[in-house]
Each structure stands twice: as structure tokens, then as C-alpha cells.
Enzyme design. Sequence first.
Site, PDB file in Angstrom:
ATOM      1  CG  ASP A 102       3.072  -8.875  -5.735  1.00  0.00           C
ATOM      2  OD1 ASP A 102       3.336  -8.016  -4.864  1.00  0.00           O
ATOM      3  OD2 ASP A 102       3.934  -9.342  -6.492  1.00  0.00           O
ATOM      4  CG  HIS A 106       5.202 -13.455  -5.823  1.00  0.00           C
ATOM      5  ND1 HIS A 106       6.370 -14.129  -5.602  1.00  0.00           N
ATOM      6  CD2 HIS A 106       5.399 -12.209  -5.329  1.00  0.00           C
ATOM      7  CE1 HIS A 106       7.227 -13.344  -5.004  1.00  0.00           C
ATOM      8  NE2 HIS A 106       6.666 -12.173  -4.824  1.00  0.00           N
ATOM      9  CG  PHE A 164      -2.252  -0.776   0.904  1.00  0.00           C
ATOM     10  CD1 PHE A 164      -2.431  -1.489  -0.275  1.00  0.00           C
ATOM     11  CD2 PHE A 164      -3.280  -0.780   1.831  1.00  0.00           C
ATOM     12  CE1 PHE A 164      -3.599  -2.181  -0.539  1.00  0.00           C
ATOM     13  CE2 PHE A 164      -4.458  -1.465   1.581  1.00  0.00           C
ATOM     14  CZ  PHE A 164      -4.634  -2.168   0.402  1.00  0.00           C
ATOM     15  NE  ARG A 165       4.024   0.708  -4.401  1.00  0.00           N
ATOM     16  CZ  ARG A 165       4.863  -0.248  -4.745  1.00  0.00           C
ATOM     17  NH1 ARG A 165       5.697  -0.756  -3.848  1.00  0.00           N
ATOM     18  NH2 ARG A 165       4.895  -0.713  -5.982  1.00  0.00           N
TER      19      ARG A 165
END
Length: 458
Positions: free
Chosen positions: A320, A247, A74-75
Amino acid sequence: MERSESNHPTYLFLNARIVNEGEVRQGYVAVTGQFITAVGSGEAPAELVAASENVLDVHNMLLMPGCIDEHVHFRDPGMTANGNMTTESTAAAAGGVTSVIDMPNTVPMTVTMEAVEAKIARASEACIVNYGFFIGATNNNLEELLKADYTRVAGVKLFVGSSTGDLLVDSDNSLRRLFSEVKALIAVHAEDNKRISERMAQTRDLIGEDAPVAMHSKIRDNKACYDSTRYVTSLARETGAHLHVMHISTAEELECFSAGPVASKRITAETCPHYLIFSHDDYVSRGTRIKCNPAIKSPADRLALRQAIADGVIDTIGSDHAPHLPERKQGGALKAASGMPSVQFELPMMMEFVSAGAYTAPRVVELMAHNPATLFGIDRRGFIREGYYADIVLVDDATDPWTIDDSDVRSLCGWTPYVGLTLRNRVVLTMVNGGLVYSDGVIRNPHTAMPLAFHPRS
């Protein structure tokens, strides 16, 4: 257990197809305050209908536990030009995701318990879906990992052989101690950084800095993934660590995992919708929109991953979600940023496999709600059960076909790799802890989110 002050249901969902614990049944669900207080088949009792404050006839839509996305970026803090906890959790809510677990590669990096607590405090003000956080491993912070509170931390995120800033553990001794001593889930990004660096240098020598984006899958190739995944799964078997490899993108890696219930596994695997939908052939039409790490691989890899989901070898679906502003996606294999915003569309995209007959709705719910809740030991979430938090999503799987456009995107970056794809499923309502957060395209009540509580395995 927390209880609502009122005995009257706040919401009553009628005529729903409830997707939960391996079946789809026609019925009703009552919500009182934060909790699910009744789940039943057929018609709801008349007295329950009369006592409910808000009665919602959902006209045969699918009612599911809210998705738990255990893999988002979410930066926030430090990278908020690309996204922040409010914008990205809004995208999550619009996509039927009611809980997220955020990654540690922010600025500053989340490598101490103090940094985790700072993120929890920030999320309590900004996030509109439930939130949890990983603590990142480095070569030098083992003592910090050993003293972390894993009822408040989802687990350890480990970049092994593939660096994200200083979040890289490349010492065999550090890895062995981490796997042996940390009694928490270890989630791994597994790629062989040495091989990637060598192939990147070869690409620069042969083609130059403007290598086309299609070279990305050749630089970060199958062998880079397989060698690293084989190493960490072997180490986990040797040490007894609780390992979750994130992933998965190749057919070869699947041999490192086995089918079976998540609750009985010590080693589990995640993949992402973009590895199931795209192949390296799509670089021609989608360019850097689908540039991510690990790279999207061949059609044969895509087919193998789809089959692994059907066979129970893949355990969870994570987005991701990694937003970048469009200008950062300019360039080719060596210049464009890797990562894509995807949390808003992961559930509708997975439900397209149901519409196509590839999977069942209960299997999608298992991958996106039940299994993440079980794997991370998340308290009272991930299932439609009485006494559980009312994290609920409604999906209309009989909607008129609609085509994804960049204008639909709630993420701050304003674009999606799924642009142009036509869907037959739409998220129409998202409830978080009994609060109606999203419905009919509108954010309704953004103040019901809570921190996730975890019960780590021994």
C-alpha cells in the site's frame, strides 16, 4: 515464447540458496536474455560455467523470485509532487520488488480503458520494474468495466463504503451488478464510510480540528472495517465473484476468510507489513508517519494478523505504498494525509520475521511472489522456473545489522515509517527480465521493464 538470440547464458548465479515453491535448496540459476534457462541443485556443470558471460558467486545468499507488489500508489499522473513512476519504481527495485500493480486514484482517475492505456504508455518510458494497473469502479462506469481488456488490466479496484475522490461505489444495485457481471478479479478497500463520517464528526465536536493522531484508529475503528468486509465477502459468496480484500487490519475481519491454496479460493485477503509491525501504541513515537487507511489497530489485532499469515488465511502481502511529501503529513487525526511510502522496505521487513523464527523464507516468497502471480494470473512470473522471466532478487540474510534512516529512502518524498528499525536482512541485487537493475546500492540498467500480461480466471 520469446527467446534470446544467444544460446549462451547472460548470467549464472552459483552457490545460491534458492527459495522457491516451498523449499530452500543449494544450487545455481542460469539466465539467458530475458528468461531463466536453467535451475539446478548443487554445483553447476563445468560447461555451463564456461559458456556463461557473467558468473556470479553469491556466497550462500538467498535467491528468490522478485516480489510482486499488487498494491502501490505511484502518484503518476497528476500527483507527481509526491512521487512518480521513475522515483517510486526505483524504490521498488532497491527493495527487491520486480513487478507492481498501481491503483486508479490518480489525476485523472483510471476509470476507462483509455486511461489504463495512457498509464501503460507512461510506464513504458518511466518505470524500471514491471508494471500493471487496476481500473477503478464508480457508480456509473459498469459498461466500461465490462468491456475492459483483462489481459492488460489487473482487475477492478473498488472503494466500497470508503471514498477516494469519486472512486466510491455505494449503491447496492451497482455493487450487485458489478459482482455478478464483471468476470475479473475485484480488489476492494472495505471500510464503512457512514460510520467513519459519524465518528469524525463526533471527534470534531469533542476535541476539535487538532485531534491527536492517535484518534485516527478510533475514527476508523475495527467495526468500520469488519462491517464492510463482512458485506463484500458475503456478496461475493452469493454471486460467485472473484474477490480480493486488501489491507486487512483487524482480527474480526479474519473470520471472513479461510486457509488454503490461493488457486482454489474465490475470496482472498491481503495485509501489509505496517499492520504486522506497528500498533496504535506506536503513534506516541512515530506520529503521523504511521497514519494510513485503514488505520493501524491494537496489539491484539497485530498478533491475530501475524497468526493468520502462519495459518494460511492471509494470502498476499502488499505495501500500500502511498508517498506524501512531509508537509502533507503535518497535523493530527483530521488534518494529516493518510498513507506512507513502504515499497522499498517491505521485503526486508518481512524477512525479519524469518530471522526471528516466526515464518520460513518459502512462506514469505509464497506471500510476496507465488501467490500474487497465481491470484492475478500473471504470465510467467513469480517463480524460479525454466522458461519464466528472469525476475530475481538476492537477499543477504547474514549481513551486519543496519538501521533504516530517512537518507536511505529512494522515494521522492524522502522519509519512511520504518526509520530507526534495525534489520538483519538486505536486498543486494534485483534483476528484471534478465537485466541487472539494482546491485550494491546502485541502479544499473533502468530499461528492462515490461507491462504485465494477465490470464484472468473465468
